[in-house]
Scaffold this active site. Sequence first.
Site, PDB file in Angstrom:
ATOM      1  N   GLY A   1      51.157  34.250  33.084  1.00 54.65           N
ATOM      2  CA  GLY A   1      51.258  35.433  32.245  1.00 54.65           C
ATOM      3  C   GLY A   1      51.121  34.938  30.833  1.00 54.65           C
ATOM      4  CB  THR A   2      50.635  32.619  29.230  1.00 51.70           C
ATOM      5  OG1 THR A   2      50.483  32.009  30.471  1.00 51.70           O
ATOM      6  CG2 THR A   2      50.620  31.575  28.153  1.00 51.70           C
TER       7      THR A   2
END
Lengths: 255, 237
Positions: free
Chosen positions: B16-17
């Site tokens: 996702g980050t």
Amino acid sequence: MGNVITLMEESVLSTHKAEMDTLLTSKGDSQRTQYPYVTGTSVIGIKYKDGILMAADMGGSYGSTIRYKSVERIKQVGKHSLIGASGEISDFQEILKYLDELILHDNMWDDGNSLGPKEVHNYLTRVMYNRRNKFDPLWNSLVIGGVKNGHKYLGSVSMIGVNFEDDHIATGFGNHLARPILREEWREDLSFEEGVKILEKCMRNLLYRDRSAVNKIQIAKITEEGLTVSQPYSLKTFWNFAAFQNPTVGAEGSW
Amino acid sequence: MDRDATADVNAPHSMGTTIIGVTYNGGVILGADSRTSTGLYVANRASDKITQLTDNVYICRSGSAADSQIVSDYVRYFLHQHTIQLGQPATVKVAANLVRLLSYNNKNMLQTGIIVGGWDKYEGGKIYGIPLGGTILEQPFAIGGSGSSYLYGFFDQAWKEGMTKDEAEQLVVKAVSLAIARDGASGGVVRTVTINSEGVTRNFYPGDQLPLWHEEVEAHNSLLDILNASSPEPMST
């Protein structure tokens, strides 16, 4: 396939469903139509007394997010031409590399001749059309303008290879918002100042009405003598109208 | 509901980050969170998304974990050969363009957004953003990943040209921490990598030491500690 690609759709980001379709259908290379990710909006070009004027904003949209605000979408091509691009920025960067190679080979002939805007336009038309035939388009609408040996040239190529030449050109939203203005106000003998004013009128209109427009524009000029791309600047906008202040007076609840 | 949760365990690993790269006067700072998720499950809560390409060039990876790992492996391999042939450290620009080539030419198959950052003797500290599609843009700072959506406004307001190393580091940690607060796909620890003429420094900010934001409360070992700390009989009817 059943997908009709219109001029407007080139700047619309795909839905997840479309992405899943390409991942799941394992047809490999035979199904290569891509989807644009980082896109630029309209480019406008006009002929004027001494040459060509071209305008574009510096926005790079990522779907509905205005992600980049300093993207140069008008670039020099050789000695005689300018290219402006809307659509996928990575494909425009690739096109610039193709043009670098084209101009390099042209210079290596060292024969005193240099490619003019008409030749560059023809080259790009072939590139765009051939890619379209392979279902692997470069997702751009390009505007090529320039002056060579006193002849002014202004043309455009779309992602499916549609190309034409005209006194005034616009891509994307500009087709709908700028061209009517240009049809009314363009003349053969526009001065530089008049040309810039008309372009700014179009760009301001696009700023009001195009959701992916960004208020940081560049105007480029090319004449027999040479070319300049202006520094980035912003346009003033006008909101102080009585009708804007109280739009729902007399019809409370409406918008 | 149960069926959905377990099905996700086998979903493709995606980061996702939140990833960030900023330049400061003297070099660059790369920052990232540490969450790798497969659907709703957190497959790795302490991943390292800041990957080394050469001594002086690192990248932040976002999107598909597999795609970003393979791209970084190829680019590391190419850069290694390039360095041998060149006889000196590769420039950040070359590294970034190699990433662009892979991203652009495989745009239909890859789903990874990458930030390339490093220091070389010709240009100093440089940051290049390479989003989906393979566009390459040199920027004073870059943000990426799902968490970056929450940071556009923050950076519009907080970014300044010519920050010191410490100012830039604080900005990066604050930003990743803010994104973690709102993005479900970002979490864990904040990692930073600082690259300048002197070399490379890695930093680690554990999740429990990050600042608290709106509606977040202090962490405790147990309710019992709270009860015992205040007064002998806090609960009465």
